[in-house]
Write a protein that holds these residues in place. Structure first.
Motif, PDB file in Angstrom:
ATOM      1  N   VAL A  41       0.818  19.130 -20.824  1.00  0.00           N
ATOM      2  CA  VAL A  41       1.051  18.921 -19.394  1.00  0.00           C
ATOM      3  C   VAL A  41      -0.269  19.110 -18.652  1.00  0.00           C
ATOM      4  CG1 VAL A  41       2.255  19.755 -17.351  1.00  0.00           C
ATOM      5  CG2 VAL A  41       3.459  19.623 -19.542  1.00  0.00           C
ATOM      6  N   LEU A  42      -0.654  18.091 -17.884  1.00  0.00           N
ATOM      7  CA  LEU A  42      -1.908  18.134 -17.139  1.00  0.00           C
ATOM      8  C   LEU A  42      -1.719  18.742 -15.758  1.00  0.00           C
ATOM      9  CD1 LEU A  42      -3.164  14.535 -18.021  1.00  0.00           C
ATOM     10  CD2 LEU A  42      -3.815  16.690 -19.118  1.00  0.00           C
ATOM     11  N   ALA A  43      -0.624  18.372 -15.099  1.00  0.00           N
ATOM     12  CA  ALA A  43      -0.338  18.849 -13.748  1.00  0.00           C
ATOM     13  C   ALA A  43       1.042  18.336 -13.360  1.00  0.00           C
ATOM     14  CB  ALA A  43      -1.386  18.340 -12.752  1.00  0.00           C
ATOM     15  N   ALA A  44       1.535  18.823 -12.245  1.00  0.00           N
ATOM     16  CA  ALA A  44       2.753  18.283 -11.647  1.00  0.00           C
ATOM     17  C   ALA A  44       2.387  17.554 -10.369  1.00  0.00           C
ATOM     18  CB  ALA A  44       3.746  19.402 -11.343  1.00  0.00           C
ATOM     19  N   VAL A  45       3.113  16.493 -10.060  1.00  0.00           N
ATOM     20  CA  VAL A  45       2.917  15.769  -8.804  1.00  0.00           C
ATOM     21  C   VAL A  45       4.279  15.555  -8.157  1.00  0.00           C
ATOM     22  CG1 VAL A  45       0.849  14.574  -9.640  1.00  0.00           C
ATOM     23  CG2 VAL A  45       3.078  13.470  -9.861  1.00  0.00           C
ATOM     24  N   GLY A  46       4.246  15.265  -6.871  1.00  0.00           N
ATOM     25  CA  GLY A  46       5.476  14.927  -6.189  1.00  0.00           C
ATOM     26  C   GLY A  46       6.049  13.629  -6.729  1.00  0.00           C
ATOM     27  N   PHE A  47       7.357  13.591  -6.911  1.00  0.00           N
ATOM     28  CA  PHE A  47       8.029  12.381  -7.396  1.00  0.00           C
ATOM     29  C   PHE A  47       8.867  11.824  -6.257  1.00  0.00           C
ATOM     30  CE2 PHE A  47      11.345  10.052  -9.809  1.00  0.00           C
ATOM     31  CZ  PHE A  47      10.509   9.208 -10.517  1.00  0.00           C
ATOM     32  N   CYS A  48       8.490  10.650  -5.792  1.00  0.00           N
ATOM     33  CA  CYS A  48       9.053  10.128  -4.554  1.00  0.00           C
ATOM     34  C   CYS A  48      10.210   9.175  -4.806  1.00  0.00           C
ATOM     35  CB  CYS A  48       7.968   9.402  -3.761  1.00  0.00           C
ATOM     36  SG  CYS A  48       6.629  10.494  -3.222  1.00  0.00           S
ATOM     37  N   GLY A  49      11.230   9.321  -4.006  1.00  0.00           N
ATOM     38  CA  GLY A  49      12.365   8.429  -4.033  1.00  0.00           C
ATOM     39  C   GLY A  49      12.383   7.526  -2.821  1.00  0.00           C
ATOM     40  N   VAL A  50      13.523   6.911  -2.567  1.00  0.00           N
ATOM     41  CA  VAL A  50      13.647   5.940  -1.480  1.00  0.00           C
ATOM     42  C   VAL A  50      13.315   6.579  -0.135  1.00  0.00           C
ATOM     43  CG1 VAL A  50      15.264   4.459  -0.249  1.00  0.00           C
ATOM     44  CG2 VAL A  50      15.320   4.552  -2.755  1.00  0.00           C
ATOM     45  N   ALA A  51      13.842   7.768   0.110  1.00  0.00           N
ATOM     46  CA  ALA A  51      13.618   8.415   1.412  1.00  0.00           C
ATOM     47  C   ALA A  51      12.137   8.702   1.645  1.00  0.00           C
ATOM     48  CB  ALA A  51      14.427   9.703   1.496  1.00  0.00           C
ATOM     49  N   ASP A  52      11.406   9.078   0.598  1.00  0.00           N
ATOM     50  CA  ASP A  52       9.971   9.326   0.738  1.00  0.00           C
ATOM     51  C   ASP A  52       9.225   8.047   1.071  1.00  0.00           C
ATOM     52  OD1 ASP A  52       9.777  12.213  -0.042  1.00  0.00           O
ATOM     53  OD2 ASP A  52      10.639  11.446  -1.901  1.00  0.00           O
ATOM     54  N   VAL A  53       9.583   6.962   0.401  1.00  0.00           N
ATOM     55  CA  VAL A  53       8.949   5.673   0.697  1.00  0.00           C
ATOM     56  C   VAL A  53       9.232   5.263   2.135  1.00  0.00           C
ATOM     57  CG1 VAL A  53       8.944   3.213   0.130  1.00  0.00           C
ATOM     58  CG2 VAL A  53       8.956   4.917  -1.702  1.00  0.00           C
ATOM     59  N   GLN A  54      10.444   5.464   2.575  1.00  0.00           N
ATOM     60  CA  GLN A  54      10.793   5.098   3.948  1.00  0.00           C
ATOM     61  C   GLN A  54       9.994   5.919   4.956  1.00  0.00           C
ATOM     62  OE1 GLN A  54      15.048   5.750   3.760  1.00  0.00           O
ATOM     63  NE2 GLN A  54      15.471   3.616   3.168  1.00  0.00           N
ATOM     64  N   ARG A  55       9.840   7.205   4.698  1.00  0.00           N
ATOM     65  CA  ARG A  55       9.020   8.049   5.584  1.00  0.00           C
ATOM     66  C   ARG A  55       7.592   7.552   5.627  1.00  0.00           C
ATOM     67  NH1 ARG A  55       8.113  13.772   4.459  1.00  0.00           N
ATOM     68  NH2 ARG A  55       8.396  13.291   2.249  1.00  0.00           N
ATOM     69  N   ALA A  56       7.033   7.289   4.453  1.00  0.00           N
ATOM     70  CA  ALA A  56       5.640   6.835   4.389  1.00  0.00           C
ATOM     71  C   ALA A  56       5.465   5.499   5.096  1.00  0.00           C
ATOM     72  CB  ALA A  56       5.211   6.732   2.929  1.00  0.00           C
ATOM     73  N   ALA A  57       6.401   4.578   4.874  1.00  0.00           N
ATOM     74  CA  ALA A  57       6.290   3.258   5.488  1.00  0.00           C
ATOM     75  C   ALA A  57       6.363   3.340   7.006  1.00  0.00           C
ATOM     76  CB  ALA A  57       7.386   2.343   4.945  1.00  0.00           C
ATOM     77  N   ALA A  58       7.251   4.195   7.518  1.00  0.00           N
ATOM     78  CA  ALA A  58       7.360   4.357   8.974  1.00  0.00           C
ATOM     79  C   ALA A  58       6.086   4.944   9.554  1.00  0.00           C
ATOM     80  CB  ALA A  58       8.562   5.235   9.312  1.00  0.00           C
ATOM     81  N   GLN A  59       5.512   5.931   8.886  1.00  0.00           N
ATOM     82  CA  GLN A  59       4.277   6.534   9.380  1.00  0.00           C
ATOM     83  C   GLN A  59       3.102   5.564   9.260  1.00  0.00           C
ATOM     84  OE1 GLN A  59       3.640  10.536   7.803  1.00  0.00           O
ATOM     85  NE2 GLN A  59       5.853  10.891   7.795  1.00  0.00           N
ATOM     86  N   ALA A  60       3.097   4.772   8.207  1.00  0.00           N
ATOM     87  CA  ALA A  60       2.029   3.779   8.058  1.00  0.00           C
ATOM     88  C   ALA A  60       2.102   2.735   9.155  1.00  0.00           C
ATOM     89  CB  ALA A  60       2.143   3.108   6.685  1.00  0.00           C
ATOM     90  N   ARG A  61       3.305   2.297   9.489  1.00  0.00           N
ATOM     91  CA  ARG A  61       3.436   1.312  10.560  1.00  0.00           C
ATOM     92  C   ARG A  61       3.009   1.890  11.906  1.00  0.00           C
ATOM     93  NH1 ARG A  61       8.533  -2.776  11.716  1.00  0.00           N
ATOM     94  NH2 ARG A  61       7.534  -3.898  13.444  1.00  0.00           N
ATOM     95  N   ALA A  62       3.355   3.150  12.144  1.00  0.00           N
ATOM     96  CA  ALA A  62       2.968   3.787  13.402  1.00  0.00           C
ATOM     97  C   ALA A  62       1.453   3.903  13.544  1.00  0.00           C
ATOM     98  CB  ALA A  62       3.623   5.164  13.502  1.00  0.00           C
ATOM     99  N   ALA A  63       0.762   4.051  12.422  1.00  0.00           N
ATOM    100  CA  ALA A  63      -0.696   4.232  12.448  1.00  0.00           C
ATOM    101  C   ALA A  63      -1.464   2.918  12.420  1.00  0.00           C
ATOM    102  CB  ALA A  63      -1.121   5.089  11.253  1.00  0.00           C
ATOM    103  N   GLN A  64      -0.798   1.817  12.100  1.00  0.00           N
ATOM    104  CA  GLN A  64      -1.527   0.580  11.786  1.00  0.00           C
ATOM    105  C   GLN A  64      -2.243  -0.027  12.989  1.00  0.00           C
ATOM    106  OE1 GLN A  64      -0.700  -3.002  12.412  1.00  0.00           O
ATOM    107  NE2 GLN A  64      -2.656  -3.459  11.376  1.00  0.00           N
ATOM    108  N   SER A  65      -1.602  -0.037  14.135  1.00  0.00           N
ATOM    109  CA  SER A  65      -2.207  -0.691  15.305  1.00  0.00           C
ATOM    110  C   SER A  65      -3.532  -0.039  15.677  1.00  0.00           C
ATOM    111  CB  SER A  65      -1.241  -0.637  16.489  1.00  0.00           C
ATOM    112  OG  SER A  65      -1.817  -1.246  17.628  1.00  0.00           O
ATOM    113  N   ALA A  66      -3.562   1.281  15.719  1.00  0.00           N
ATOM    114  CA  ALA A  66      -4.804   1.979  16.061  1.00  0.00           C
ATOM    115  C   ALA A  66      -5.874   1.738  15.004  1.00  0.00           C
ATOM    116  CB  ALA A  66      -4.540   3.474  16.229  1.00  0.00           C
ATOM    117  N   TRP A  67      -5.456   1.724  13.727  1.00  0.00           N
ATOM    118  CA  TRP A  67      -6.441   1.483  12.665  1.00  0.00           C
ATOM    119  C   TRP A  67      -7.026   0.075  12.765  1.00  0.00           C
ATOM    120  CZ3 TRP A  67      -9.828   3.539   9.787  1.00  0.00           C
ATOM    121  CH2 TRP A  67     -10.316   2.901   8.645  1.00  0.00           C
ATOM    122  N   ALA A  68      -6.199  -0.909  13.065  1.00  0.00           N
ATOM    123  CA  ALA A  68      -6.688  -2.280  13.195  1.00  0.00           C
ATOM    124  C   ALA A  68      -7.677  -2.420  14.347  1.00  0.00           C
ATOM    125  CB  ALA A  68      -5.517  -3.240  13.384  1.00  0.00           C
ATOM    126  N   LYS A  69      -7.524  -1.587  15.379  1.00  0.00           N
ATOM    127  CA  LYS A  69      -8.433  -1.640  16.534  1.00  0.00           C
ATOM    128  C   LYS A  69      -9.718  -0.853  16.301  1.00  0.00           C
ATOM    129  CE  LYS A  69      -4.606  -2.198  19.792  1.00  0.00           C
ATOM    130  NZ  LYS A  69      -3.769  -1.528  20.819  1.00  0.00           N
TER     131      LYS A  69
END
Length: 490
Positions: A41-69
């Motif tokens: 065993v090298l290490a443990a990492v977080g294992f993401c399910g649907v809810a984690d992906v949804q959280r990440a996608a929502a936060q990524a969308r919220a950040a995208q406009s400012a990043w594009a500018k």
């Protein structure tokens, strides 16, 4: 050197975590990451399910406009700092690539070197002109500009986990997108944690990059989440078909870079020693676990015996074992199931008349360099991508027959042609249905400056790298401008 200085990839910072805007626990829990060579065993990492992906996608969308500018020069500076960090910490990070993906040291260092080059290429994309003026039919001004898609989902495989992740991530970020990335759960550290750390230290704003290690459910969530506009997938043809299907249902743009059954054609005037060296490198590098691996060696029958003898000799001098010993040429196959698949393909070839001249055995996950001659259509070894260290030799009588044999495949990723006659090699190569053609070279080639991808079962005609990055990770927007609004007949 301060031996007590904290390590760049100190597990105390990210162990058991995913990167959703910042290091945090995944709702899906954790998984252990193991070394395929010894099961440690090298290490443990977080294992993401649907809810984690949804959280990440929502936060990524919220950040995208400012990043594009954000100013292109600012985006480029962050990317170049990330490349610097990857290079500066290369020795430490390469050890993770070795342990996690079963890479020998030289291959792991190629990932560090090429990973930094891909990031620097992406930085240059941020500074490219992004539009053009268009002719018009009246007095308005018309122009077209390239604009980011929004949020890009990236799904990457285990075999070159760092490079095959960062090539899409860096280009997407450079061009104003935000990214949700799902590395293969077998290689989430070198395929994800390393990338999150270098961008975190380089000053990438929160919300621009998310790393969500997970399984098939997480991948499907990326393809269906309404906040994600595009998916960039690298992996098997079977996995790509599923990704394409789900993205199609959800009307997402999708870029697919899939497997290959890549032919190396060796003509009768080739230097046999050089040709054998090319064939061995193409067939055996990283245990054959490369989409560009030389899956079929097509050799003129007049030189078949000489080429075969040389290739067998090379195979017998390539030891397989734990890469940490620094004494092996081949590391472990990624899983027991893949070992079984390789053995099935070798056994099928022998049962159907092929000759096993070297290898064909394994000690656990360590599969020996294998040479099969007399491989013919109808054998799995001729038809299927093996993803193991198996050199499959097929002879031909004429150049036209070589073209016919190479083009029988449903795949169309890469091909190589070796000949002393450059014109002859070019003429033959021009007839091969592949996305990348290498004259006087084997099939494993890649880098940030060329459009990489395939046709048929090797992809959907999309490309990553070089000028293709702007085409893939942005889209056209037409803008027309009148000095003032004018009335219409209605």
């Amino acid at each position: 050197m301060n031996m007590h200085a904290p390590k760049f990839l100190d597990t105390g910072r990210w162990g058991g975590m995913a990167y959703i805007s910042e290091w945090q626990e995944a709702l899906g829990g954790t998984i252990n990451v193991t070394d395929p060579a010894n099961g440690n065993v090298l290490a443990a990492v977080g294992f993401c399910g649907v809810a984690d992906v949804q959280r990440a996608a929502a936060q990524a969308r919220a950040a995208q406009s400012a990043w594009a500018k954000t100013q292109p020069s600012t985006r480029a500076a962050i990317l170049n700092r990330a490349a610097d960090l990857l290079e500066q910490n290369g020795a430490e990070l390469a050890s993770w690539v070795m342990q996690e993906s079963g890479s020998i040291h030289a291959k792991a260092m190629i990932e560090i070197e090429h990973g930094a080059l891909f990031i620097r290429h992406a930085a240059s994309l941020a500074m490219q002109p992004s539009g053009m003026f268009l002719p018009g039919m009246d007095d308005r001004t018309n122009y077209a500009r390239r604009v980011p898609h929004g949020v890009v989902g990236v799904i990457s495989p285990f075999n070159f986990p760092l490079v095959l992740s960062v090539r899409s991530i860096a280009a997407a970020i450079a061009l104003g997108n935000t990214v949700v990335h799902k590395p293969d759960p077998r290689t989430p550290i070198s395929g994800g944690i390393i990338i999150a750390r270098i961008f975190e230290e380089a000053g990438l704003p929160k919300g621009v990059l998310h790393v969500v290690p997970g399984g098939a459910e997480a991948g499907e969530a990326l393809c269906s989440d309404p906040n994600i506009a595009m998916v960039s997938f690298t992996g098997s043809a079977r996995g790509g078909a599923k990704v394409g299907e789900v993205c199609g249902r959800n009307l997402k743009r999708v870029q697919l870079e899939l497997g290959g059954k890549n032919a190396l054609v060796i003509l009768d005037d080739a230097d046999l020693d050089i040709a054998a060296s090319n064939a061995a490198w193409g067939a055996f590098l990283h245990q054959g676990q490369i989409c560009m691996a030389t899956g079929l060696i097509l050799v003129d029958e007049k030189i078949e015996q000489g080429l075969t003898d040389r290739l067998v000799a090379k195979a017998q001098h390539l030891p397989a074992g734990d890469p940490s010993t620094q004494q092996v040429a081949l590391g472990p196959i990624i899983s027991d199931a893949q070992v079984e698949m390789i053995q099935k393909i070798v056994d099928d070839a022998v049962a159907k008349g092929a000759k096993l001249l070297a290898g064909g055995t394994h000690d656990g996950r360590f599969y020996t360099a294998t040479v099969l001659s007399g491989v013919k259509p109808g054998m799995l070894a001729f038809e299927e991508e093996i993803f193991g260290p198996v050199a499959c030799i097929t002879s031909f009588k004429t150049d036209d027959e070589a073209v016919s044999l190479a083009n029988r495949s449903d795949y169309g990723l890469a091909a190589g042609v070796i000949s002393a006659d450059l014109g002859r090699a070019m003429a033959l190569g021009d007839q091969l249905n592949v996305g990348q053609l290498h004259i006087n070279d084997q099939t494993i080639n890649g880098g940030p400056y060329a459009p990489f991808g395939g046709r048929g079962k090797s992809g959907n005609g999309t490309r990553v790298g070089g000028p293709a990055d702007i085409e893939e990770f942005t889209q056209w927007q037409w803008v027309s401008v009148k000095n003032a609004a004018t009335p219409y007949p209605f």
